[in-house]
Structure formats: structure tokens, C-alpha cells
Enzyme design. Structure first.
Site, PDB file in Angstrom:
ATOM      1  N   ASN A  86       0.868  -1.177   0.000  1.00 54.38           N
ATOM      2  CA  ASN A  86       0.000   0.000   0.000  1.00 54.38           C
ATOM      3  C   ASN A  86       0.907   1.230   0.000  1.00 54.38           C
ATOM      4  O   ASN A  86       1.458   1.604   1.037  1.00 54.38           O
ATOM      5  CB  ASN A  86      -0.906  -0.017   1.236  1.00 54.38           C
ATOM      6  CG  ASN A  86      -1.763   1.238   1.340  1.00 54.38           C
ATOM      7  OD1 ASN A  86      -1.960   1.950   0.366  1.00 54.38           O
ATOM      8  ND2 ASN A  86      -2.269   1.507   2.535  1.00 54.38           N
ATOM      9  N   TRP A  87       1.049   1.822  -1.174  1.00 55.70           N
ATOM     10  CA  TRP A  87       1.976   2.937  -1.307  1.00 55.70           C
ATOM     11  C   TRP A  87       1.484   4.231  -0.671  1.00 55.70           C
ATOM     12  O   TRP A  87       2.249   5.160  -0.488  1.00 55.70           O
ATOM     13  CB  TRP A  87       2.265   3.189  -2.792  1.00 55.70           C
ATOM     14  CG  TRP A  87       3.244   2.230  -3.377  1.00 55.70           C
ATOM     15  CD1 TRP A  87       3.931   1.251  -2.724  1.00 55.70           C
ATOM     16  CD2 TRP A  87       3.663   2.157  -4.742  1.00 55.70           C
ATOM     17  NE1 TRP A  87       4.750   0.569  -3.595  1.00 55.70           N
ATOM     18  CE2 TRP A  87       4.606   1.110  -4.857  1.00 55.70           C
ATOM     19  CE3 TRP A  87       3.328   2.864  -5.891  1.00 55.70           C
ATOM     20  CZ2 TRP A  87       5.218   0.769  -6.049  1.00 55.70           C
ATOM     21  CZ3 TRP A  87       3.938   2.522  -7.086  1.00 55.70           C
ATOM     22  CH2 TRP A  87       4.877   1.490  -7.166  1.00 55.70           C
ATOM     23  N   LYS A  88       0.190   4.314  -0.398  1.00 53.95           N
ATOM     24  CA  LYS A  88      -0.389   5.528   0.172  1.00 53.95           C
ATOM     25  C   LYS A  88      -0.076   6.707  -0.756  1.00 53.95           C
ATOM     26  O   LYS A  88      -0.141   6.553  -1.971  1.00 53.95           O
ATOM     27  CB  LYS A  88       0.091   5.736   1.608  1.00 53.95           C
ATOM     28  CG  LYS A  88      -0.138   4.494   2.475  1.00 53.95           C
ATOM     29  CD  LYS A  88       0.108   4.721   3.927  1.00 53.95           C
ATOM     30  CE  LYS A  88      -0.149   3.437   4.708  1.00 53.95           C
ATOM     31  NZ  LYS A  88      -0.038   3.631   6.170  1.00 53.95           N
ATOM     32  N   HIS A 129      -9.571   1.483   4.953  1.00 55.05           N
ATOM     33  CA  HIS A 129      -8.309   1.653   5.672  1.00 55.05           C
ATOM     34  C   HIS A 129      -8.515   2.658   6.808  1.00 55.05           C
ATOM     35  O   HIS A 129      -9.296   3.592   6.691  1.00 55.05           O
ATOM     36  CB  HIS A 129      -7.221   2.142   4.712  1.00 55.05           C
ATOM     37  CG  HIS A 129      -5.840   2.077   5.288  1.00 55.05           C
ATOM     38  ND1 HIS A 129      -5.360   3.016   6.164  1.00 55.05           N
ATOM     39  CD2 HIS A 129      -4.838   1.169   5.115  1.00 55.05           C
ATOM     40  CE1 HIS A 129      -4.122   2.706   6.506  1.00 55.05           C
ATOM     41  NE2 HIS A 129      -3.783   1.586   5.882  1.00 55.05           N
ATOM     42  N   GLU A 139      -6.864   5.073   7.806  1.00 57.36           N
ATOM     43  CA  GLU A 139      -6.627   6.466   7.434  1.00 57.36           C
ATOM     44  C   GLU A 139      -7.817   7.047   6.694  1.00 57.36           C
ATOM     45  O   GLU A 139      -8.121   8.239   6.829  1.00 57.36           O
ATOM     46  CB  GLU A 139      -5.344   6.552   6.599  1.00 57.36           C
ATOM     47  CG  GLU A 139      -4.107   6.275   7.432  1.00 57.36           C
ATOM     48  CD  GLU A 139      -2.896   5.845   6.635  1.00 57.36           C
ATOM     49  OE1 GLU A 139      -1.867   5.555   7.260  1.00 57.36           O
ATOM     50  OE2 GLU A 139      -2.983   5.795   5.383  1.00 57.36           O
ATOM     51  N   GLU A 182      -5.508  -4.504  10.778  1.00 55.87           N
ATOM     52  CA  GLU A 182      -4.477  -3.488  10.970  1.00 55.87           C
ATOM     53  C   GLU A 182      -4.751  -2.706  12.255  1.00 55.87           C
ATOM     54  O   GLU A 182      -5.556  -1.769  12.245  1.00 55.87           O
ATOM     55  CB  GLU A 182      -4.438  -2.523   9.788  1.00 55.87           C
ATOM     56  CG  GLU A 182      -3.975  -3.145   8.486  1.00 55.87           C
ATOM     57  CD  GLU A 182      -3.474  -2.071   7.531  1.00 55.87           C
ATOM     58  OE1 GLU A 182      -2.367  -2.216   7.027  1.00 55.87           O
ATOM     59  OE2 GLU A 182      -4.199  -1.084   7.311  1.00 55.87           O
ATOM     60  N   GLY A 209       2.592   2.484  10.689  1.00 56.80           N
ATOM     61  CA  GLY A 209       3.569   3.542  10.468  1.00 56.80           C
ATOM     62  C   GLY A 209       4.240   4.048  11.724  1.00 56.80           C
ATOM     63  O   GLY A 209       4.910   5.077  11.712  1.00 56.80           O
ATOM     64  N   SER A 232       3.487  -2.055  10.501  1.00 56.99           N
ATOM     65  CA  SER A 232       4.946  -2.093  10.642  1.00 56.99           C
ATOM     66  C   SER A 232       5.524  -3.457  10.291  1.00 56.99           C
ATOM     67  O   SER A 232       6.469  -3.948  10.936  1.00 56.99           O
ATOM     68  CB  SER A 232       5.368  -1.666  12.060  1.00 56.99           C
ATOM     69  OG  SER A 232       4.945  -0.336  12.313  1.00 56.99           O
ATOM     70  N   GLY A 241       2.887  -1.093   4.208  1.00 58.77           N
ATOM     71  CA  GLY A 241       3.069   0.304   3.802  1.00 58.77           C
ATOM     72  C   GLY A 241       4.503   0.600   3.417  1.00 58.77           C
ATOM     73  O   GLY A 241       4.965   0.294   2.321  1.00 58.77           O
ATOM     74  N   GLY A 242       5.255   1.189   4.346  1.00 54.22           N
ATOM     75  CA  GLY A 242       6.601   1.678   4.058  1.00 54.22           C
ATOM     76  C   GLY A 242       7.546   0.653   3.463  1.00 54.22           C
ATOM     77  O   GLY A 242       8.361   0.981   2.589  1.00 54.22           O
TER      78      GLY A 242
END
Length: 252
Positions: A9-11, A94, A96, A166, A172, A212, A233-234
């Protein structure tokens, strides 16, 4: 046996040029056949990424989508349009989106139903805040999120949904749930699906952990019985890291 699934998930990261460069590099790598892989990217990248990933072993997903096929919804992109583009997945609900854009459980359900109608795999996210974890209300919250998300979803359709657990406090932050804690919640989600449907559906649905996740801990999570993959994510932003995640998730 459920096929492991790793989704990046590149956001709101990467320019179009950087996204295309990533996909071009990923195409040169030998990816494990036993793991389903996909990259979920910003809307403006999707056309190039879909065309650039044809005849590869990985798919492309969107990070959101609207449940109406068309209408006066400035700034939104319909799931119908995503399907027409050839997108494989769409992330729905999600934390966010829920936190920053007031996405409700009812909207999540409508998006799931539309994605299933359009043959796009819905990746529905559920999870609790740190406060909800600490006050003990997290199980009732997750149960409610699952029940509302799967409203009016048939048994056949439910088996096609991917659930991503999640915990909001682990997204994150560098702080991740232990593999046991994550598996306990994935098991709880599976039990909730069993109560909504039956054992066959509950055993068919793939449940990811997200929060994470990185190459250093992916094997620990994947060793658990009820964790079928990760929404990352990251750690999905670099090709080497993403490939390492896939390697860590493969069936030995």
C-alpha cells in the site's frame, strides 16, 4: 491451503515516474510462485502500472474507490472505472480513510458489494486504536466492523474478500503487534466469519496482518496458522524490500 497474499500500500508516495521505475525493476525479478503479490498505488499511477504489469505474476490495486458507478462526486473515482481499467484489487476502509475522511462502516459495505459486482478483489481493513486495545473494547469493535462490512455479502462472494487486520496503533509507528497477538485477532476474525457464514467460508477467506511489517519480521507472522499475508506500507516502497517480503511469505 490458502494462498499467501502480500499487498503493498503505497499511500501518497511516489511520482508516476518513480512508480513506473519500480514496476519495471520488479518485472526483472524472479518472484515466488506460491505467493500472490500486488501493489496498490495512487489513482494517477494506475493506468501506467496496469499496462506495465501485463503478463506478469503480480497484480495492481487501488487504495480506494467509490461505490457509485458515476455521479456528482468531485474528486472520487468509481470502482466501476477501476474495473474497466483492469485493476485487480481495491483497499476498502483503511484506518486512514476512516480517520481522516470520515469513511463509515456503511460506506465500506457499499464499496465491498460494488467491488464484488465488478470482479475486483476487495481488501477490507479492520482494526482498533490504542485506546480501544487498552480498554478491552477491541474485540467487540472488530466484530462489529466485520459484521457491517459483510452485510448482504453472499457465501460465494465472501470467500473472495481479503480481510486486513491493521491495529491502528501499529500503522507507520514502528510498533507492531506480536505474532501471537496478530494471530489471535486473525483467528477471532475467522471465528466471526464462521458465525456469519460457515466453516467453509471462514477457512477460505484470507486474512492479512498489517502494521509495521517488514522483511525482518514477515516470517514470524507467516508462521502463524491464521495469518495469510500482509498489507504493507513503508516496506513496500523499495523493490528489494518488497521482494524480500514475498520470499518471507512463501510456503517452504
Amino acid at each position: 491451503m490458502r494462498t499467501p497474499i502480500i499487498l503493498g500500500n503505497w499511500k501518497m508516495h511516489k511520482t508516476l515516474g518513480e512508480a513506473v521505475e519500480f514496476i519495471d525493476e520488479l518485472k526483472t525479478r524472479e518472484l515466488p510462485e506460491s505467493v500472490e503479490a500486488g501493489i496498490c498505488a495512487p489513482f494517477i499511477h494506475l493506468s501506467d502500472l496496469v499496462s506495465g504489469s501485463k503478463e506478469t505474476s503480480f497484480g495492481i490495486g487501488a487504495e480506494n474507490g467509490h461505490y457509485e458507478d458515476s455521479g456528482a462526486f468531485t474528486g472520487e473515482v468509481s470502482i466501476a472505472s477501476l474495473a474497466d481499467l483492469g485493476v485487480n484489487y481495491v483497499i476498502i476502509g483503511h484506518s486512514e480513510r476512516r480517520q481522516y475522511f470520515a469513511e463509515t462502516d456503511e460506506a465500506v459495505n457499499k464499496k465491498i458489494l460494488k467491488a464484488l459486482e465488478k470482479d475486483v478483489v476487495p481488501v477490507v481493513c479492520v482494526g482498533e486504536s490504542l485506546e480501544e486495545r487498552e480498554d478491552g473494547s477491541y474485540e467487540s469493535l472488530i466484530k462489529s466492523q466485520i459484521e457491517k462490512a459483510f452485510a448482504n455479502v453472499t457465501e460465494e462472494e465472501a470467500s473472495r474478500v481479503v480481510v486486513a487486520y491493521e491495529p491502528i496503533w501499529a500503522i507507520g509507528t514502528g510498533r507492531s503487534a506480536t505474532s501471537k497477538d496478530a494471530n489471535d485477532m486473525c483467528k477471532f476474525i475467522r471465528e466471526t466469519l464462521h458465525s456469519l457464514y460457515n466453516e467453509s467460508v471462514a477457512e477460505a477467506v484470507r486474512i492479512q496482518y498489517g502494521g509495521s511489517v517488514k522483511p525482518e519480521n514477515i516470517k514470524e507472522y507467516m508462521a502463524e496458522k491464521d495469518i495469510d499475508g500482509a498489507l504493507v506500507g513503508g516496506a513496500s516502497l523499495e523493490v528489494d524490500h518488497f521482494v524480500a517480503l514475498l520470499e518471507g511469505a512463501k510456503n517452504d
